[in-house]
Design a protein around this motif. Structure first.
Motif, PDB file in Angstrom:
ATOM      1  N   PRO A 120      -7.609  -1.858  -1.931  1.00 14.98           N
ATOM      2  CA  PRO A 120      -8.974  -1.898  -2.481  1.00 14.98           C
ATOM      3  C   PRO A 120      -9.561  -0.508  -2.745  1.00 14.98           C
ATOM      4  CG  PRO A 120      -8.760  -3.443  -0.645  1.00 14.98           C
ATOM      5  CD  PRO A 120      -7.508  -2.613  -0.654  1.00 14.98           C
ATOM      6  N   ILE A 121      -9.052   0.517  -2.044  1.00 14.71           N
ATOM      7  CA  ILE A 121      -9.552   1.878  -2.304  1.00 14.71           C
ATOM      8  C   ILE A 121      -9.061   2.346  -3.680  1.00 14.71           C
ATOM      9  CG2 ILE A 121      -9.453   4.317  -1.496  1.00 14.71           C
ATOM     10  CD1 ILE A 121     -11.355   2.524   0.092  1.00 14.71           C
ATOM     11  N   ALA A 122      -7.874   1.867  -4.088  1.00 13.24           N
ATOM     12  CA  ALA A 122      -7.409   2.171  -5.453  1.00 13.24           C
ATOM     13  C   ALA A 122      -8.369   1.535  -6.467  1.00 13.24           C
ATOM     14  CB  ALA A 122      -5.986   1.650  -5.642  1.00 13.24           C
ATOM     15  N   LEU A 123      -8.794   0.310  -6.189  1.00 16.33           N
ATOM     16  CA  LEU A 123      -9.758  -0.362  -7.086  1.00 16.33           C
ATOM     17  C   LEU A 123     -11.069   0.422  -7.118  1.00 16.33           C
ATOM     18  CD1 LEU A 123      -9.346  -4.133  -6.094  1.00 16.33           C
ATOM     19  CD2 LEU A 123      -8.272  -2.920  -7.980  1.00 16.33           C
ATOM     20  N   GLU A 124     -11.493   0.871  -5.948  1.00 20.44           N
ATOM     21  CA  GLU A 124     -12.767   1.589  -5.834  1.00 20.44           C
ATOM     22  C   GLU A 124     -12.694   2.932  -6.580  1.00 20.44           C
ATOM     23  OE1 GLU A 124     -15.705   1.083  -5.049  1.00 20.44           O
ATOM     24  OE2 GLU A 124     -16.549   3.017  -4.524  1.00 20.44           O
ATOM     25  N   GLY A 125     -11.578   3.649  -6.433  1.00 17.14           N
ATOM     26  CA  GLY A 125     -11.429   4.929  -7.133  1.00 17.14           C
ATOM     27  C   GLY A 125     -11.500   4.729  -8.634  1.00 17.14           C
ATOM     28  N   ALA A 126     -10.848   3.677  -9.110  1.00 18.77           N
ATOM     29  CA  ALA A 126     -10.833   3.410 -10.551  1.00 18.77           C
ATOM     30  C   ALA A 126     -12.218   2.992 -11.047  1.00 18.77           C
ATOM     31  CB  ALA A 126      -9.813   2.313 -10.852  1.00 18.77           C
ATOM     32  N   PHE A 153      -6.411   6.598 -16.496  1.00 18.56           N
ATOM     33  CA  PHE A 153      -6.077   7.024 -15.126  1.00 18.56           C
ATOM     34  C   PHE A 153      -5.623   5.799 -14.364  1.00 18.56           C
ATOM     35  CE2 PHE A 153      -7.341  11.246 -13.395  1.00 18.56           C
ATOM     36  CZ  PHE A 153      -6.708  11.171 -12.176  1.00 18.56           C
ATOM     37  N   LEU A 154      -4.580   5.958 -13.581  1.00 18.44           N
ATOM     38  CA  LEU A 154      -4.116   4.824 -12.780  1.00 18.44           C
ATOM     39  C   LEU A 154      -4.242   5.180 -11.295  1.00 18.44           C
ATOM     40  CD1 LEU A 154      -2.756   2.001 -12.947  1.00 18.44           C
ATOM     41  CD2 LEU A 154      -0.551   3.176 -12.942  1.00 18.44           C
ATOM     42  N   TYR A 155      -4.720   4.232 -10.506  1.00 20.38           N
ATOM     43  CA  TYR A 155      -4.835   4.414  -9.054  1.00 20.38           C
ATOM     44  C   TYR A 155      -3.941   3.394  -8.368  1.00 20.38           C
ATOM     45  CZ  TYR A 155      -9.067   7.244  -9.747  1.00 20.38           C
ATOM     46  OH  TYR A 155      -9.962   8.209 -10.127  1.00 20.38           O
ATOM     47  N   LEU A 156      -3.126   3.858  -7.423  1.00 20.33           N
ATOM     48  CA  LEU A 156      -2.238   2.939  -6.704  1.00 20.33           C
ATOM     49  C   LEU A 156      -2.495   3.000  -5.202  1.00 20.33           C
ATOM     50  CD1 LEU A 156       1.189   3.787  -8.402  1.00 20.33           C
ATOM     51  CD2 LEU A 156      -0.363   1.904  -8.986  1.00 20.33           C
ATOM     52  N   GLY A 157      -2.482   1.831  -4.580  1.00 22.40           N
ATOM     53  CA  GLY A 157      -2.607   1.786  -3.113  1.00 22.40           C
ATOM     54  C   GLY A 157      -1.881   0.565  -2.608  1.00 22.40           C
ATOM     55  N   ARG A 158      -1.673   0.526  -1.318  1.00 19.21           N
ATOM     56  CA  ARG A 158      -1.035  -0.642  -0.709  1.00 19.21           C
ATOM     57  C   ARG A 158      -1.806  -1.045   0.533  1.00 19.21           C
ATOM     58  NH1 ARG A 158       4.533  -2.179  -1.306  1.00 19.21           N
ATOM     59  NH2 ARG A 158       5.465  -1.221  -3.132  1.00 19.21           N
ATOM     60  N   GLY A 159      -1.685  -2.316   0.894  1.00 17.24           N
ATOM     61  CA  GLY A 159      -2.299  -2.793   2.133  1.00 17.24           C
ATOM     62  C   GLY A 159      -3.791  -2.555   2.128  1.00 17.24           C
ATOM     63  N   LEU A 181      -3.016   8.424  -9.392  1.00 18.38           N
ATOM     64  CA  LEU A 181      -3.420   8.826  -8.044  1.00 18.38           C
ATOM     65  C   LEU A 181      -2.851   7.809  -7.061  1.00 18.38           C
ATOM     66  CD1 LEU A 181      -6.645  10.365  -6.784  1.00 18.38           C
ATOM     67  CD2 LEU A 181      -5.700   8.392  -5.559  1.00 18.38           C
ATOM     68  N   ALA A 182      -2.068   8.289  -6.099  1.00 23.03           N
ATOM     69  CA  ALA A 182      -1.442   7.389  -5.128  1.00 23.03           C
ATOM     70  C   ALA A 182      -2.017   7.633  -3.737  1.00 23.03           C
ATOM     71  CB  ALA A 182       0.059   7.626  -5.114  1.00 23.03           C
ATOM     72  N   PRO A 192      -2.303  -2.704  -6.887  1.00 25.60           N
ATOM     73  CA  PRO A 192      -1.461  -2.652  -5.695  1.00 25.60           C
ATOM     74  C   PRO A 192      -0.135  -2.033  -6.133  1.00 25.60           C
ATOM     75  CG  PRO A 192      -1.879  -4.946  -6.382  1.00 25.60           C
ATOM     76  CD  PRO A 192      -2.495  -4.068  -7.416  1.00 25.60           C
ATOM     77  N   ALA A 193       0.292  -0.973  -5.466  1.00 28.43           N
ATOM     78  CA  ALA A 193       1.410  -0.165  -5.987  1.00 28.43           C
ATOM     79  C   ALA A 193       2.662  -0.991  -6.270  1.00 28.43           C
ATOM     80  CB  ALA A 193       1.721   0.960  -5.003  1.00 28.43           C
ATOM     81  N   GLY A 194       2.905  -2.012  -5.458  1.00 26.42           N
ATOM     82  CA  GLY A 194       4.107  -2.813  -5.642  1.00 26.42           C
ATOM     83  C   GLY A 194       4.081  -3.632  -6.926  1.00 26.42           C
ATOM     84  N   GLU A 195       2.907  -3.776  -7.492  1.00 21.51           N
ATOM     85  CA  GLU A 195       2.746  -4.597  -8.695  1.00 21.51           C
ATOM     86  C   GLU A 195       2.910  -3.751  -9.961  1.00 21.51           C
ATOM     87  OE1 GLU A 195       2.553  -7.770  -8.618  1.00 21.51           O
ATOM     88  OE2 GLU A 195       1.741  -8.370 -10.552  1.00 21.51           O
ATOM     89  N   MET A 196       3.026  -2.425  -9.791  1.00 22.11           N
ATOM     90  CA  MET A 196       3.087  -1.543 -10.964  1.00 22.11           C
ATOM     91  C   MET A 196       4.238  -1.931 -11.900  1.00 22.11           C
ATOM     92  SD  MET A 196       3.262   2.594 -11.181  1.00 22.11           S
ATOM     93  CE  MET A 196       4.870   2.710 -10.442  1.00 22.11           C
ATOM     94  N   LYS A 197       5.355  -2.290 -11.283  1.00 27.15           N
ATOM     95  CA  LYS A 197       6.539  -2.598 -12.101  1.00 27.15           C
ATOM     96  C   LYS A 197       6.346  -3.857 -12.954  1.00 27.15           C
ATOM     97  CE  LYS A 197       8.672  -4.536  -7.909  1.00 27.15           C
ATOM     98  NZ  LYS A 197       7.628  -4.084  -6.994  1.00 27.15           N
ATOM     99  N   HIS A 198       5.311  -4.639 -12.676  1.00 29.14           N
ATOM    100  CA  HIS A 198       5.066  -5.858 -13.444  1.00 29.14           C
ATOM    101  C   HIS A 198       4.079  -5.637 -14.586  1.00 29.14           C
ATOM    102  CE1 HIS A 198       7.427  -8.133 -10.607  1.00 29.14           C
ATOM    103  NE2 HIS A 198       6.726  -7.607  -9.604  1.00 29.14           N
ATOM    104  N   GLY A 199       3.878  -4.445 -15.010  1.00 26.94           N
ATOM    105  CA  GLY A 199       2.950  -4.227 -16.124  1.00 26.94           C
ATOM    106  C   GLY A 199       2.573  -2.783 -16.355  1.00 26.94           C
TER     107      GLY A 199
END
Ligand code: G6P
Length: 610
Positions: free
Chosen positions: A479-485, A469-475, A519-520, A500-507
């Protein structure tokens, strides 16, 4: 959380009270006590520690009384000790109390001036003195109680007995749970049904402003202020004892998630004044001058508390423009941090006993920093060793996965950021009032957010068999994406990552295929359009997008296969609201996968070893 039991009937109340308190042990407590009649006088026995210690201390006394009160205390004001344990007494008035009295300080100072002598550090003792004062002026037990409570602000569930009117228990409820049990010629009060479930299943759940008068003949109900009699019909409880402990919820985690409106209300109670536009700095044990001089802040914590720290940085830097560094405690303690003069280290810890956090706290003190702890457990090691303490007042958390402790930590950080920004001249009173008004609406909005529960369950059913499962968030919501995961990993054992959603393209984008749910977090904020682009990146590679968005936002609908709508709040409080569906999702996935939700494998609630 404190526990109350009261009994009037034909039995000897002592074993009923002790048994009732044992049934409330699961709520967590640090001291216990009982009050009962002996030779027409009320006697009190209390002790710090466990109920078995209290039991042992009265074992040889052969106590008998057909009326009595019992209490387990979970400290909120004043450390755990015998003097602070309930029942409390003033003259012939003896009472037990759950909740928090907001204006206890002012009331105590007033009463002291009038000659009242206080023997504890608790907020509770002021209620006894007030009732006793009115009783001494000639009012009967009932009227003295009504009159006294007119002056008390805050939350309370109280059980009271009076030496002068020995055949009565009075119980009153405002914003703190209290129930009445009606048996055959015997009547009970309790903070929680399991306390008397062994004796009766007939229960009346008191509403705010209800007063119950228990006598040997029965129970009568009235409104505490208007005196208007109320008709209440007991309902029959079909819960098993273990369900009753969880307030009818299947697990403590779910109960604690649903307790959040109450927990947040308790966290903010008495902590600020909208009129003055000021945070009550006594609650942070800090002076405004100390805040003014701060020029750097370190936030240090472990686990979910570390996620609070990450969000705290966004709040503090944005509102107060003071630079912050965030560290995981186990890293901080060994990295030889450079802590310049004028630094404050904020330690965040639910338990106040996490070994790495305590070591980081010690290291900070050694390096000359002032330490503020944001902590849930009163008198824990962290609280004792810190220079300043902010207690979150969320009540004991039993589920290993932290939920209400997390959102109340964020509430504390919000208040701290406002106080700091105000001291630094970065916020006008007008803006502060706006921030307070939004905070006042938060418990209700959290309640509204919780209504997503059945929609979340449907989503959980759809995805509970996935591997990742992947969780994405910004700003501020990254950290809520980290918490959900983290929550999903720890209780359902599904591999999950927060990014951090902007970092998705780097991996992580390499992982996206038809089987990958993403989950976004997409609230209406300055990066909404950006997250929509990230959702599209997922969709175009076959990934399934679940979006959590602000209610009324229609744009998001065409970019996600599932949308959960959350009430709108301000930027800083969004993480609190948006954490709710994520905690619920982890919970339901874990239940569907038949995992042990409250005690996940290999994890501990309080990690006291390195
Ligand atoms: C353990 C718990 C987590 C918690 C972390 C930090 O890992 O399982 O839920 O977030 O410790 O605990 P603390 O009490 O310091 O917040």
């Amino acid at each position: 959380m404190c526990g109350i039991i009261g009994y009037i009937g034909k039995k000897n109340s002592i074993p009923v009270l002790i048994n009732g308190l044992k049934r409330l042990e699961y709520r967590g407590y640090d001291s216990a006590g009982i009050a009962f009649f002996r030779n027409d006088k009320i006697e009190v026995r209390r002790c710090a520690g466990k109920i078995r210690d209290l039991e042992a201390s009265i074992k040889n006394e052969n106590l008998k009384s057909v009326i009595g009160l019992g209490h387990t205390r979970w400290a909120t004001h004043g450390r755990p000790s015998e003097e602070n344990a309930h029942p409390h007494r003033a003259g012939g008035i003896v009472l037990v109390h759950n909740g928090i009295i907001e204006n206890y300080f002012e009331l105590r100072e007033e009463l002291k001036k009038k000659g009242h002598v206080f023997t504890s550090e608790t907020d509770t003792e002021v209620i006894c003195h007030l009732i006793n004062r009115y009783a001494q002026k000639g009012l009967g037990f009932e009227d003295a109680t009504r009159e006294a409570l007119k002056h008390v602000e805050g939350a309370y569930a109280v059980g009271i007995i009076n030496e002068k009117e020995p055949d009565k228990i009075i119980a009153v409820k405002k914003d703190s749970p209290l129930v009445v049990g009606t048996g055959d010629g015997e009547f009970f009060i309790a903070s929680d049904i399991p306390a008397f479930l062994k004796y009766t299943k007939n229960v009346v759940i008191l509403e705010n402003g209800d007063m119950a008068m228990l006598t040997h003949q029965g129970v009568s109900f009235s409104n505490v202020q208007t005196k208007k009699p109320l008709k209440k019909v007991p309902s029959k409880i079909s819960w098993s004892p273990s369900m009753a402990e969880k307030g009818g919820y299947k697990h403590f985690m779910l109960k604690e998630i649903f307790e959040q409106p109450r927990a947040i209300a308790d966290t903010i109670r008495g902590r600020f004044s909208v009129g003055k536009g000021e945070v009550n700095l006594d609650e942070f044990s800090m002076k405004e001058s100390a805040l003014k001089n701060l020029n750097k802040i370190f936030l240090v914590a472990c686990g979910t508390s570390w996620h609070s720290a990450l969000i705290g940085k966004y709040m503090i830097e944005d509102m107060a423009r003071v630079p912050c560094e965030v560290d995981i405690a186990s890293e901080f303690r060994y990295r030889k941090p450079f802590i310049p003069k004028g630094s404050l280290v904020i330690v965040i810890t639910q338990s106040g006993e996490t070994a790495d956090t305590l070591a980081a706290q010690k290291e900070s003190k050694k390096l000359g920093a002032r330490v503020l702890t944001i902590c849930n457990v009163v008198d824990s090691t962290s609280a004792r060793e810190a220079d300043s303490v902010f207690y979150t007042h969320s009540g004991p958390e039993i589920g290993v996965a932290s939920t209400k402790a997390f959102t109340t930590q964020l509430t504390g950080l919000y208040l701290f950021s406002i106080a700091l920004a105000k001291a630094k001249g970065k916020l006008h009173s007008r803006e502060v009032k706006k921030l307070f008004n939004e905070l006042l609406l938060l418990p209700e909005k959290v309640g509204k957010a919780l209504q997503c529960n059945s929609a979340v369950l449907k989503i959980a059913r759809k995805f509970c068999q996935v591997r990742d499962f992947l969780y994405l968030g910004r700003g501020i919501n990254y950290p809520i994406a980290l918490e959900g995961a983290l929550k999903l990993k720890e209780i359902s054992y599904i591999h999950a990552e927060g990014y951090p959603a902007g970092e998705m393209k780097h991996g992580p984008i390499a992982l996206i295929d038809n089987d990958m749910p993403v989950l976004a977090l997409a609230p209406d904020d300055n990066v909404f359009e950006k997250i929509i682009s990230n959702m599209e990146e997922v969709k175009s590679r076959g990934g399934k997008v679940i979006a959590v968005a602000t209610e009324g936002n229609t744009k998001v609908l065409s970019h996600a296969s599932h949308v959960l709508s959350m009430p709108k709040t301000n930027y800083y409080l969004t993480p609190i609201i948006f954490s709710i569906p994520l905690h619920l999702l982890a919970y339901h996935m874990a239940v569907l996968r038949k995992c042990n939700v409250d005690q996940p494998r290999n994890l501990a609630k309080s990690v006291t070893v390195e």
